[in-house]
Every structure is written in C-alpha cells, then in structure tokens.
Write a protein that holds these residues in place. Structure first.
Motif, PDB file in Angstrom:
ATOM      1  N   TRP A 156     -14.791   1.665 -13.710  1.00 15.38           N
ATOM      2  CA  TRP A 156     -13.787   2.228 -13.559  1.00 15.38           C
ATOM      3  C   TRP A 156     -13.506   3.780 -13.263  1.00 15.38           C
ATOM      4  N   GLU A 157     -14.585   4.542 -13.444  1.00 15.66           N
ATOM      5  CA  GLU A 157     -14.545   5.966 -13.074  1.00 15.66           C
ATOM      6  C   GLU A 157     -14.206   6.233 -11.463  1.00 15.66           C
ATOM      7  N   GLU A 158     -14.684   5.232 -10.920  1.00 15.22           N
ATOM      8  CA  GLU A 158     -14.517   5.115  -9.371  1.00 15.22           C
ATOM      9  C   GLU A 158     -13.027   4.711  -9.193  1.00 15.22           C
ATOM     10  N   PHE A 159     -12.725   3.536  -9.935  1.00 16.47           N
ATOM     11  CA  PHE A 159     -11.195   3.181  -9.751  1.00 16.47           C
ATOM     12  C   PHE A 159     -10.142   4.263 -10.005  1.00 16.47           C
ATOM     13  N   ARG A 160     -10.559   5.222 -11.148  1.00 19.28           N
ATOM     14  CA  ARG A 160      -9.415   6.413 -11.395  1.00 19.28           C
ATOM     15  C   ARG A 160      -9.603   7.375 -10.410  1.00 19.28           C
ATOM     16  N   ARG A 161     -10.673   7.442  -9.770  1.00 19.63           N
ATOM     17  CA  ARG A 161     -10.904   8.527  -8.550  1.00 19.63           C
ATOM     18  C   ARG A 161     -10.000   7.976  -7.537  1.00 19.63           C
ATOM     19  N   ARG A 168      -7.234   6.109  -7.446  1.00 18.52           N
ATOM     20  CA  ARG A 168      -6.117   6.347  -7.963  1.00 18.52           C
ATOM     21  C   ARG A 168      -5.547   7.445  -7.805  1.00 18.52           C
ATOM     22  N   SER A 169      -6.334   8.486  -8.282  1.00 13.83           N
ATOM     23  CA  SER A 169      -5.872  10.017  -8.643  1.00 13.83           C
ATOM     24  C   SER A 169      -5.786  10.586  -7.019  1.00 13.83           C
ATOM     25  N   SER A 207     -10.147   0.784  -4.711  1.00 10.19           N
ATOM     26  CA  SER A 207      -9.854   0.392  -5.963  1.00 10.19           C
ATOM     27  C   SER A 207      -9.960  -0.778  -6.585  1.00 10.19           C
ATOM     28  N   LYS A 219      -2.651   9.557  -5.643  1.00 12.52           N
ATOM     29  CA  LYS A 219      -1.559  10.299  -6.456  1.00 12.52           C
ATOM     30  C   LYS A 219      -1.518  11.616  -5.870  1.00 12.52           C
ATOM     31  N   ALA A 221     -12.588  -1.888  -9.498  1.00 13.37           N
ATOM     32  CA  ALA A 221     -12.106  -2.721 -10.571  1.00 13.37           C
ATOM     33  C   ALA A 221     -12.547  -3.904 -10.792  1.00 13.37           C
TER      34      ALA A 221
END
Length: 598
Positions: free
Chosen positions: A531-536, A538-539, A522, A542, A526
């Motif tokens: 950012w799409e891969e970053f959110r993936r 982090r998701s 991540s 989670k 970043a």
C-alpha cells in the motif's frame, strides 16, 4: 509517360528509331529518376550519328544535373549544343543554367546566364536558386536586386520564397520592404513549423504600421495552433473583427486554429457567422469535430451536407470515414462507402481510410476487397492492410502482405514495421517478431521507442522476461515509460513480482504523463498489498495532475452506436441489457449446478 520498361519495349520494336523517339524515352527515364539510363540512351543516339533535335537536350541536361559526378558529361553535351547551333534556344539555355547550378559550377552558370539573349523570370529564379543551393546567400540577394532594379522583372512566388529564405538565413529583412515580402516570409516560417518566428514577424508588421492583408492574417492565425499560442490567435481574431479584413481564407484559418486547440465551441461560432460557406469551410468544421472526438456532430454535419446537396469532395468523405472507424460504426461506414462510389470521388486517401475503417469495425473481408481493388497502392495502403490483418490475428496474411509490398518495390518504413510487430504481438508469434525486429536494420531503419515497446511486450507476454530485460538494457537510448510498462505488464501476467522488485530503481526514475503507466503499477502494488508503493504512485499522478482515463465499450444497434463507460449515466436500453445479462448469469449458474449434481 508510362513505365520505363514498357516504353523501352515499344522503343526497341522499331528497327530505326528517330531522334524524337529517343527524346521521348530519355524523358521517360528522367521522370523516373533513371538518369544513368537516360545518359546511356543519349550516347547511343550520338553513336548512331542520328541528327539530334533540340527536344532531346533539356532532358539529357536534367539527367546530368542529378549528380555532381556527371558535370563532365554535361560539359560535353554543352559542347555538342554549341556545335549544333542551339545554344541560343531559351529552353536549352535555362536547362544549361540549371545543370551547372545543381552540379556546383556556379561560375559557368553565371556565364551561361550572362550570355542569354532573353532573361525571363524562369532564368532569374533558376540563378537565384542555384546561388542558394551552393550556399551563396549574399550573391543570391545581389542577383535578386539586379532582377528587380536593373531589369525590372516582377518576381513570382517561387523567386520570392527563395529570396525570403535567403533573408531568413542572413537574419535580416533589408530586402523585404513590401507586403508581399512580409507575407512570403511569414508563410515560409508557418509552413516550416516555426510559429514563434512567424508571429514575431506579424507583430513587427503591426509595430511598423503596415496594414496586414488577408494572406498575412490567415498565415499568422495558422501559426497559433501550438500549445500556449491560442491567446495570440484570439488577439488576431479581435484584430480581424476590428479592421474587417476577412475573407474565406481567414475564416477557415480561424476555424482550424480553434479546432486544433480543442475549442470547438469557438470554431462553431466562427462557422455560424459565415454567410457564404464553400466546401473548404464545411470541411474545416467537419475536420474540427472529427479531430476533437465529436463523432456524432461530424456525422450529423455530413448528413446535413448530403441531404441539402451541398458540394462534397474527397476531404469530406475522408473525415466521416475516419469517424466511423473511431466509433466502430460499420453500417454507417458502409452507407458512406456507397455514397462515395455514387459520387465517383474515391482516391488513394479515402480507399486507405476505408481499409482501416472496415478492419476496425470487424469486416476484414470488406477491407481485403477494397485493398485488392486499388489500382495504385501507397506505403500507407500497404501498412493499413498489414495492420488490419494484425488486428484480426492473421499473422500469416500480414507477413505475406509485407513480402508482396517489398516485391512490388515499395520500401517499408517505421510505421510498416510497427504494424508487423503489432501483428506478431496480437498472435503471439515470437519467432516472427524477432525476425522482423532484426530485419529493420537491413532496410536502414533504427528501432525507435515504440518499436522497442512493442517488441518488449511480445517477449514479456510470451514469458521470456529475461530476454525482454536484456533487450531494454542493450537499447541505444534510455527506455521510457512505454518500454518499462511492457515489461511490468508481462511480470504481472506471469506473476513475477521478484523481477518488478529487482527493477524498482529503474521504475522510480521514470517521469511521464502516461496515466496508463501509473495505473498499471498502482494496481500491481494494490494486488500485492504494498500500500505504501500504491499511495506513492497515486501521489505521483496527483502531483502531475493526471487522471485515470476510464475505459468504455460501444455497440452498434440499428445504425446507432451506444457507448458504455465506467461512471457514465445509463443510456437508452441500458437497464434492459443489464437485465438480460443477469438472466444469462442465472442460466449459467443453473447449468453449472445441474452438471455438478449429475
């Protein structure tokens, strides 16, 4: 008994050694598993036509029992025993029984047993074990039944464990009718890590209205240390309270069970209720604190024990030394070392722990002093010293220690090679890393995932990313997150996002509970603005309920360790430290300004 080489030199110094001296040297070789050498000495004794005492034969038979290929020699020794009129000696008869059983000749073992004048518990146990070793489980149980019902011999713990193993292999409990039998089987399952089976037997006991004793309860509680079994452990704890069947073993098992499940408060509650605490109880609580990272509580409890002159043993010192190592408390570690010497309690485990503690606290000289003073070094001791050199970037010393270990006759294991590879990684020694990674197979060791991760990290940090990737693809098993993470970190260091993009498919297939892996990816995404891969990433964290583990630093001032962690409340002296850092920053900026203008 001494070393075989030294014993042989003393033996050869006598011009006419007698049968007794032969017997001592043969026994020395047998104890050191030098069975061929022992048999050669026996043949030399026979050739010299020296009268052979009965003291010699049990050791020679033990040497013959070491391999099925020596059955023929054992039979000839048996013939000489008969000629010597010693075939009715109880010790020799039992040795013959053991030799035939271990070499697979069960029929002759039974003939020897049937001809024995005295069948004691040792003889019965030997025959039962021989049957089990040769896969004759039903015959073993038949022998056991004859022992109890026909001869009226009371089985000891060794015989009972052997029979219980037989019951377990047959999947029945027909022969296990009393509390001793149940306890033996529960203990056997618990010791072999078969917790579910042990607890299932405990439930069967309760269902059959058999009253568990303290041994049953202690073994069953010890089986509740795995994830998901703590609830059963609490239920057994409730049973203990209701029935008031409790002693030191049960109480210590409960402390251990709660501690290993991370429930130190419950462990403390049990500990607090014990009126007469022995050293095992104190150690159980001490180890409980240590295992759960309660460093301050561990040290405070040790200090209380020492101040109040309570009994302290090697386990006590071992626990507190390990805590000093984990928190980097050098001064406290030195103090504990001093008290250890005063108590005269040092052993192989505490000395090895001291090496690790001094190395991790930065005092490599002290670690070397402890290591060199050790009279006996285990493979763990050697490994700890190699790791100590590696931590401090001393690759030459690490390699030298490895060579000394091999020359001493100690065969390196997986952990030793892991520490050598780690040492190569700390010093950036790629050539040595490749050498020792390839050397593993010469010692019959196949690299595991940790070895590959360490080796890939070494190659990646050095910039040899293609070789690292090729090694991953040639692995005999699928690479896990630690291996891919090593390559990704190398790509980050050398700014090779093209490689990360090329292995994107491989990375997307990794599922792990390693927060470091997701955090690394991540952060890289970043930095690159993806950012799409970053959110993936982090998701994914989670969804797996993973949280980033915050980093921290610690420093020891006046024998007190201060910890500084991200997001933690400021501790004593924090403001003063930050003020000092700001002053240093200002001084640095001022110096740079003056240098620029000059």
């Amino acid at each position: 008994m001494g070393s075989p080489h030294s014993s042989r030199l003393v033996f050869e110094s006598f011009p006419y050694p007698d049968s007794f001296m032969y017997g001592v040297l043969i026994k020395c070789n047998v104890w050191c598993h030098l069975f061929d050498a022992a048999i050669d000495l026996y043949h030399r004794l026979v050739f010299e036509k020296t009268q052979i005492s009965k003291f010699v034969f049990p050791s020679v038979l033990r040497a013959c029992a070491g391999s099925r290929e020596r059955l023929g020699i054992g039979e000839k020794v048996h013939g000489r025993i008969v000629k010597s009129g010693l075939d009715e000696d109880n010790v020799i008869e039992t040795s013959l029984l053991c030799m035939y059983g271990q070499t697979g000749n069960l029929s002759d073992a039974e003939k020897v047993f049937d001809g024995m004048s005295v069948r004691d518990i040792v003889a019965w146990s030997t025959l039962v074990s021989s049957c089990l070793e040769n896969g004759e489980v039903v015959e073993a149980l038949r022998v056991f039944k004859c022992m109890v019902d026909d001869d009226g011999v009371e089985p000891d713990a060794v015989t009972m464990i052997s029979v219980v193993e037989g019951c377990g292999e047959l999947g029945c409990l027909r022969t296990a009718k009393n509390i001793v039998s149940w306890n033996s089987l529960i203990s056997l399952y618990a010791n072999k890590g078969m917790e579910i089976e042990a607890l299932s037997l405990f439930r069967q006991m309760v269902t059959r209205r058999m009253r568990p004793d303290s041994f049953t309860l202690a073994s069953s509680i010890s089986s509740c240390v795995s994830d998901g079994l703590v609830r059963l452990g609490k239920q057994i704890h409730g049973h203990v309270v209701r029935t008031d069947v409790s002693d030191e073993f049960v109480q210590n098992s409960m402390i251990d069970m709660y501690s290993k499940n991370g429930l130190t408060d419950s462990a403390c509650a049990v500990f607090g209720q014990i009126k007469d605490k022995g050293v095992v109880t104190w150690n159980s609580m001490l180890c409980g604190f240590s295992q759960n990272g309660n460093s301050l509580e561990t040290i405070n409890l040790f200090d209380y024990m020492y101040r109040n002159c309570l009994e302290i043993n090697e386990v006590t010192f071992l626990a507190v030394i390990q805590v000093c190592s984990s928190i980097g408390s050098l001064e406290k570690g030195r103090w504990v070392h001093h008290k250890l010497i005063l108590c005269g309690l040092k052993d192989l485990f505490t000395e090895t722990a001291l090496i690790d503690m001094y190395a991790k606290c930065g005092d490599l000289n002290a670690a070397e002093t402890v290591f060199k003073a050790m009279s006996n070094k285990s493979i763990v001791s050697w490994s700890s010293m190699i790791n100590a050199y590696g931590m401090h970037g001393r690759i030459g010393s690490a390699v030298s220690t490895f060579n000394q270990m091999v020359e001493s006759g100690t065969k390196p294991n997986e952990v030793v090679f892991m520490n050598v590879l780690s040492a190569c990684g700390h010093s950036g020694s790629v050539r040595e890393g490749k050498l020792y990674f390839n050397l593993m197979k010469s010692f019959g060791i196949s690299p595991n995932s940790e070895h590959f991760a360490c080796f890939i990290d070494l190659l990646s940090r050095s910039g040899d990313l293609k070789e690292a990737y090729r090694t991953i693809k040639e692995m005999p098993f699928l690479a896990d997150a630690s291996v891919w993470g090593s390559l990704v970190n190398g790509c980050r260091i050398h700014q090779r996002m093209d490689i990360i993009k090329a292995i994107k498919k491989d990375l997307s297939e990794i599922v792990t509970d390693d927060t470091g892996y997701y955090t690394l990816l991540s952060n890289i995404y970043a930095e690159e603005g993806e950012w799409e891969e970053f959110r993936r990433m982090r998701s994914a964290m989670k969804s797996l309920r993973l949280k980033k583990v915050p980093g921290y630093s610690s420093i020891e001032i006046d024998q007190r360790v201060y910890r500084f962690g991200a997001g933690e409340e400021p501790c004593f002296g924090t403001e003063e430290i930050y003020r000092c850092l700001r002053n240093l920053q200002n001084v640095t900026l001022e110096a740079e300004y003056l240098q620029t203008n000059e």
